[in-house]
Design a protein around this motif. Structure first.
Motif, PDB file in Angstrom:
ATOM      1  N   TYR A 150       0.848  -1.191   0.000  1.00  0.00           N
ATOM      2  CA  TYR A 150       0.000   0.000   0.000  1.00  0.00           C
ATOM      3  C   TYR A 150       0.882   1.238   0.000  1.00  0.00           C
ATOM      4  CZ  TYR A 150       0.946   0.064   5.059  1.00  0.00           C
ATOM      5  OH  TYR A 150       1.551   0.098   6.290  1.00  0.00           O
ATOM      6  N   SER A 151       0.261   2.389  -0.206  1.00  0.00           N
ATOM      7  CA  SER A 151       0.973   3.660  -0.206  1.00  0.00           C
ATOM      8  C   SER A 151       0.681   4.394   1.104  1.00  0.00           C
ATOM      9  CB  SER A 151       0.520   4.513  -1.389  1.00  0.00           C
ATOM     10  OG  SER A 151       1.117   5.788  -1.359  1.00  0.00           O
ATOM     11  N   SER A 152       1.708   5.042   1.639  1.00  0.00           N
ATOM     12  CA  SER A 152       1.504   5.834   2.854  1.00  0.00           C
ATOM     13  C   SER A 152       2.189   7.183   2.708  1.00  0.00           C
ATOM     14  CB  SER A 152       2.050   5.089   4.086  1.00  0.00           C
ATOM     15  OG  SER A 152       3.435   4.856   3.952  1.00  0.00           O
ATOM     16  N   THR A 153       1.478   8.231   3.110  1.00  0.00           N
ATOM     17  CA  THR A 153       2.009   9.593   3.068  1.00  0.00           C
ATOM     18  C   THR A 153       2.247  10.078   4.483  1.00  0.00           C
ATOM     19  OG1 THR A 153       0.848  10.058   1.002  1.00  0.00           O
ATOM     20  CG2 THR A 153       1.594  11.946   2.282  1.00  0.00           C
ATOM     21  N   CYS A 154       3.442  10.588   4.745  1.00  0.00           N
ATOM     22  CA  CYS A 154       3.852  10.976   6.093  1.00  0.00           C
ATOM     23  C   CYS A 154       3.089  12.216   6.569  1.00  0.00           C
ATOM     24  CB  CYS A 154       5.346  11.235   6.101  1.00  0.00           C
ATOM     25  SG  CYS A 154       5.975  11.866   7.662  1.00  0.00           S
ATOM     26  N   PRO A 155       2.374  12.170   7.691  1.00  0.00           N
ATOM     27  CA  PRO A 155       1.666  13.350   8.208  1.00  0.00           C
ATOM     28  C   PRO A 155       2.601  14.500   8.563  1.00  0.00           C
ATOM     29  CG  PRO A 155       0.855  11.344   9.241  1.00  0.00           C
ATOM     30  CD  PRO A 155       2.092  10.970   8.498  1.00  0.00           C
ATOM     31  N   CYS A 156       3.763  14.190   9.109  1.00  0.00           N
ATOM     32  CA  CYS A 156       4.727  15.243   9.475  1.00  0.00           C
ATOM     33  C   CYS A 156       5.216  15.958   8.219  1.00  0.00           C
ATOM     34  CB  CYS A 156       5.885  14.620  10.239  1.00  0.00           C
ATOM     35  SG  CYS A 156       7.120  15.807  10.792  1.00  0.00           S
ATOM     36  N   SER A 157       5.562  15.186   7.194  1.00  0.00           N
ATOM     37  CA  SER A 157       6.024  15.775   5.940  1.00  0.00           C
ATOM     38  C   SER A 157       4.943  16.646   5.314  1.00  0.00           C
ATOM     39  CB  SER A 157       6.433  14.662   4.975  1.00  0.00           C
ATOM     40  OG  SER A 157       6.803  15.176   3.731  1.00  0.00           O
ATOM     41  N   ARG A 225     -10.870  -6.533   3.336  1.00  0.00           N
ATOM     42  CA  ARG A 225     -11.061  -5.795   4.586  1.00  0.00           C
ATOM     43  C   ARG A 225      -9.801  -4.999   4.949  1.00  0.00           C
ATOM     44  NH1 ARG A 225     -14.650  -7.712   8.971  1.00  0.00           N
ATOM     45  NH2 ARG A 225     -16.396  -8.881   8.086  1.00  0.00           N
ATOM     46  N   ALA A 226      -8.647  -5.633   4.795  1.00  0.00           N
ATOM     47  CA  ALA A 226      -7.398  -4.961   5.154  1.00  0.00           C
ATOM     48  C   ALA A 226      -7.131  -3.775   4.239  1.00  0.00           C
ATOM     49  CB  ALA A 226      -6.244  -5.963   5.089  1.00  0.00           C
ATOM     50  N   LEU A 230      -6.706   0.227   5.247  1.00  0.00           N
ATOM     51  CA  LEU A 230      -5.517   1.022   4.934  1.00  0.00           C
ATOM     52  C   LEU A 230      -5.851   2.208   4.031  1.00  0.00           C
ATOM     53  CD1 LEU A 230      -3.030  -1.917   4.371  1.00  0.00           C
ATOM     54  CD2 LEU A 230      -2.980  -0.278   6.262  1.00  0.00           C
ATOM     55  N   GLY A 231      -6.784   2.018   3.115  1.00  0.00           N
ATOM     56  CA  GLY A 231      -7.296   3.134   2.320  1.00  0.00           C
ATOM     57  C   GLY A 231      -6.567   3.432   1.033  1.00  0.00           C
ATOM     58  N   THR A 232      -5.293   3.067   0.928  1.00  0.00           N
ATOM     59  CA  THR A 232      -4.526   3.414  -0.270  1.00  0.00           C
ATOM     60  C   THR A 232      -3.703   2.217  -0.765  1.00  0.00           C
ATOM     61  OG1 THR A 232      -2.940   4.421   1.265  1.00  0.00           O
ATOM     62  CG2 THR A 232      -4.373   5.917   0.005  1.00  0.00           C
ATOM     63  N   GLN A 252      -5.741  12.674   1.674  1.00  0.00           N
ATOM     64  CA  GLN A 252      -6.773  12.599   2.711  1.00  0.00           C
ATOM     65  C   GLN A 252      -6.576  11.402   3.638  1.00  0.00           C
ATOM     66  OE1 GLN A 252     -10.391  12.625   0.345  1.00  0.00           O
ATOM     67  NE2 GLN A 252     -10.414  14.855   0.254  1.00  0.00           N
ATOM     68  N   ASN A 253      -5.455  10.711   3.487  1.00  0.00           N
ATOM     69  CA  ASN A 253      -5.230   9.467   4.221  1.00  0.00           C
ATOM     70  C   ASN A 253      -3.814   9.440   4.797  1.00  0.00           C
ATOM     71  OD1 ASN A 253      -6.083   6.827   5.085  1.00  0.00           O
ATOM     72  ND2 ASN A 253      -4.804   5.945   3.487  1.00  0.00           N
TER      73      ASN A 253
END
Length: 304
Positions: A150-157, A225-226, A230-232, A252-253
């Motif tokens: 999956y893809s994750s975008t850093c909230p701090c960044s 479900r997983a 995770l959303g992305t 948004q995720n």
């Protein structure tokens, strides 16, 4: 008696000889056996490790060819807990007096067709799986292993990028009359949106302890479900509209590895047929040369 029959009668069976050192062994068998499989309606190739315990301390070895032949059942029917139990039981029946426990590990991949986010395109995505099964006097024990990308975008960044954009906006419009057309053009330029948050391809590894009474493994149900949690999930075929929708979904995720681990933990606890699990999420950072990792478990103990 013909000569061929006499030849077979006199062929040596070295495995039946008495062991030079009297000692039981936890597991004896074979690994990386090629087996065709049918997993949730999808033909697949698999690698299988098959073995039994050697509980007769005087026996020199087991009959490995009997395990190999018993595995042929896996190619004849859809893969299910019932079929695996039948194969493991055949392992033990063929080693009566020698073994009290049988096990196998199946490594394969479930290939699923996934639609694009916006367009009518679709593509295939492989989900690596493992199935670990053991049969002993207490019954059947099953574990399902799954790997998701999956893809994750850093909230701090993302927060730091927004701050830079705010600072540039204040500089460019501090003494100017705010004009819609001017701001609109500014927002679409690299002068305005001068910073972007960093994202990374991330991975979730899950090991699920299953109820032995299950009629199927429900692998796609767990995956769906997983991925919703995770959303992305990573995409397959895309057009520009799909890529833009993916950018929106990531924006948004925002999530740290801790967020992803908590989402999966809550989702897996609600999945029917799971009696325990351990999970590990890895965010392969684009900022650092190292990874960000989080573990969680339920009815399992601390993850290895």
């Amino acid at each position: 008696m013909n000569s061929q029959a006499m030849y077979h009668q006199t062929m040596p069976d070295i495995a039946a000889q008495t062991a030079s050192a009297r000692q039981t062994l936890d597991w004896v068998g074979m690994s990386n056996i090629d087996v065709p499989l049918l997993i949730e309606g999808q033909p697949s190739s698999g690698k299988v490790d098959a073995g039994v315990s050697l509980d007769d301390e005087s026996a020199r070895g087991i009959h490995m060819s009997r395990l190999y032949l018993a595995l042929q059942k896996l190619a004849q029917e859809p893969l299910s807990p019932c079929l695996i139990k039948e194969v493991l039981n055949d392992f033990l029946l063929s080693h009566t007096g020698l073994s009290q426990r049988a096990s196998l590990r199946i490594s394969s991949a479930l290939l699923l067709q996934r639609p694009a986010l916006i367009s009518a395109l679709s593509g295939w995505k492989a989900y690596p799986i493992t199935i670990d099964a053991n049969l002993d006097s207490k019954g059947l024990h099953l574990e399902l292993g799954l790997t998701l990308a999956y893809s994750s975008t850093c909230p701090c960044s993302a927060a730091l990028a927004r701050q830079l954009i705010q600072q540039r906006f204040a500089r460019d419009f501090n003494s100017a009359t705010i004009d819609f057309e001017h701001v609109h053009a500014w927002l679409g330029s690299t002068d305005g949106i001068l910073a972007t948050p960093h994202s990374q391809r991330s991975t979730a590894h899950m090991r699920l302890r299953l109820e032995p009474q299950m009629t199927d493994f429900a692998i796609q149900s767990v995956i769906d479900r997983a991925e919703r949690a995770l959303g992305t999930p990573v995409q397959t075929a895309v057009k520009r509209a799909d890529e833009q929708a993916f950018a929106l979904a990531n924006g948004q995720n925002l999530m740290f590895c801790e967020d992803a681990a908590r989402r999966l933990d809550l989702t897996l606890r609600e999945q029917p047929g799971i009696t325990g699990f351990t999970l590990k999420v890895t965010h392969a950072e684009s900022l650092h040369a190292h990874d960000a990792v989080a573990h969680s478990s339920w009815n399992w103990g601390f993850p290895a």
